[in-house]
Design a protein around this motif. Structure first.
Motif, mmCIF file in Angstrom:
data_model
loop_
_atom_site.group_PDB
_atom_site.id
_atom_site.type_symbol
_atom_site.label_atom_id
_atom_site.label_comp_id
_atom_site.label_asym_id
_atom_site.label_seq_id
_atom_site.Cartn_x
_atom_site.Cartn_y
_atom_site.Cartn_z
ATOM 1 N N LEU A 1 0.828 -1.214 0.000
ATOM 2 C CA LEU A 1 0.000 0.000 0.000
ATOM 3 C C LEU A 1 0.861 1.263 0.000
ATOM 4 O O LEU A 1 0.542 2.233 -0.695
ATOM 5 C CB LEU A 1 -0.950 0.011 1.201
ATOM 6 N N VAL A 2 1.943 1.253 0.762
ATOM 7 C CA VAL A 2 2.844 2.409 0.785
ATOM 8 C C VAL A 2 3.451 2.607 -0.602
ATOM 9 O O VAL A 2 3.465 3.726 -1.143
ATOM 10 C CB VAL A 2 3.948 2.237 1.853
ATOM 11 N N LYS A 3 3.934 1.546 -1.201
ATOM 12 C CA LYS A 3 4.534 1.638 -2.538
ATOM 13 C C LYS A 3 3.499 2.087 -3.575
ATOM 14 O O LYS A 3 3.799 2.872 -4.472
ATOM 15 C CB LYS A 3 5.153 0.297 -2.936
ATOM 16 N N PHE A 4 2.281 1.592 -3.441
ATOM 17 C CA PHE A 4 1.191 1.981 -4.334
ATOM 18 C C PHE A 4 0.909 3.483 -4.224
ATOM 19 O O PHE A 4 0.775 4.173 -5.240
ATOM 20 C CB PHE A 4 -0.056 1.154 -3.990
ATOM 21 N N ALA A 5 0.842 4.004 -3.012
ATOM 22 C CA ALA A 5 0.586 5.436 -2.814
ATOM 23 C C ALA A 5 1.705 6.278 -3.419
ATOM 24 O O ALA A 5 1.451 7.304 -4.059
ATOM 25 C CB ALA A 5 0.415 5.744 -1.329
ATOM 26 N N ARG A 6 2.941 5.835 -3.243
ATOM 27 C CA ARG A 6 4.070 6.580 -3.820
ATOM 28 C C ARG A 6 4.018 6.551 -5.349
ATOM 29 O O ARG A 6 4.285 7.558 -6.004
ATOM 30 C CB ARG A 6 5.401 6.002 -3.343
ATOM 31 N N LYS A 7 3.689 5.399 -5.903
ATOM 32 C CA LYS A 7 3.598 5.301 -7.358
ATOM 33 C C LYS A 7 2.453 6.181 -7.871
ATOM 34 O O LYS A 7 2.590 6.854 -8.898
ATOM 35 C CB LYS A 7 3.390 3.847 -7.793
ATOM 36 N N ALA A 8 1.353 6.199 -7.155
ATOM 37 C CA ALA A 8 0.217 7.041 -7.555
ATOM 38 C C ALA A 8 0.584 8.520 -7.489
ATOM 39 O O ALA A 8 0.061 9.317 -8.268
ATOM 40 C CB ALA A 8 -0.994 6.754 -6.671
ATOM 41 N N ASN A 9 1.482 8.874 -6.599
ATOM 42 C CA ASN A 9 1.926 10.264 -6.495
ATOM 43 C C ASN A 9 2.839 10.656 -7.641
ATOM 44 O O ASN A 9 2.663 11.699 -8.249
ATOM 45 C CB ASN A 9 2.652 10.483 -5.163
ATOM 46 N N SER A 10 3.787 9.816 -7.948
ATOM 47 C CA SER A 10 4.809 10.211 -8.927
ATOM 48 C C SER A 10 4.627 9.635 -10.327
ATOM 49 O O SER A 10 5.082 10.237 -11.294
ATOM 50 C CB SER A 10 6.193 9.826 -8.396
ATOM 51 N N ASN A 11 3.981 8.484 -10.431
ATOM 52 C CA ASN A 11 3.838 7.828 -11.740
ATOM 53 C C ASN A 11 2.430 7.262 -11.921
ATOM 54 O O ASN A 11 2.266 6.122 -12.345
ATOM 55 C CB ASN A 11 4.853 6.683 -11.877
ATOM 56 N N TRP A 12 1.424 8.059 -11.571
ATOM 57 C CA TRP A 12 0.047 7.561 -11.611
ATOM 58 C C TRP A 12 -0.349 7.013 -12.968
ATOM 59 O O TRP A 12 -1.114 6.067 -13.055
ATOM 60 C CB TRP A 12 -0.943 8.649 -11.167
#
Length: 157
Positions: free
Chosen positions: A99-110
């Motif tokens: 979930l943490v990695k998903f949130a970061r990816k959604a922030n920078s590489n959505w």
């Protein structure tokens, strides 16, 4: 004021700035409570998402705020530094880490999020409400990051 009850006698500068427009302060306070103080995800996970999103976005104010929040939870400087370097705490479950990695990816590489990313979450038993909580945390801090940076809010932690 409810904000002071939550954080003690000190009202953080970001909320003082939002107080210049009371309807926006009220809206953001309610959202803060819903994102950071309620829900299934552990507070440590939400604070980790908040500090990493803020770090990824280069917001010194919000990084300082969430470093302080993690300290208040008795998280050591070394563990916070490890999180800042991308190493999640040992007590995070696979589900929390994804979930943490998903949130970061959604922030920078959505735009790079694909069905396989969502399937990975689903395969680990992540519920839609948990995905939304992680995304809501990310989204909320994007706004706080921009506000703090654009307005040059002084770090008060």
């Amino acid at each position: 004021m409810e904000i002071e009850k939550t954080f003690g006698s000190h009202t953080h500068n970001v909320f003082k700035v939002y107080a210049e427009h009371p309807p926006l302060l009220a809206t953001n306070w309610e959202k803060y409570k819903a994102i950071m103080l309620q829900g299934k995800l552990r507070r440590k996970v939400r604070e980790t998402i908040a500090i990493l999103i803020s770090q990824d976005n280069g917001c010194k104010y919000c990084v300082a705020a969430h470093r302080t929040a993690l300290h208040s939870m008795k998280i050591s400087d070394s563990e916070i530094s490890a999180v800042s370097d991308g190493m999640l705490p040992d007590d995070f479950t696979d589900k929390e880490a994804v979930l943490v990695k998903f949130a970061r990816k959604a922030n920078s590489n959505w735009h790079d999020i694909e069905n396989v990313d969502l399937q990975t979450l689903s395969d680990l038993g992540v519920e839609k409400s948990e995905m939304l909580k992680a995304l809501g945390t990310m989204e909320f801090f994007i706004v706080f990051n921009r506000c703090a940076d654009v307005l040059g809010i002084e770090i008060d932690f």
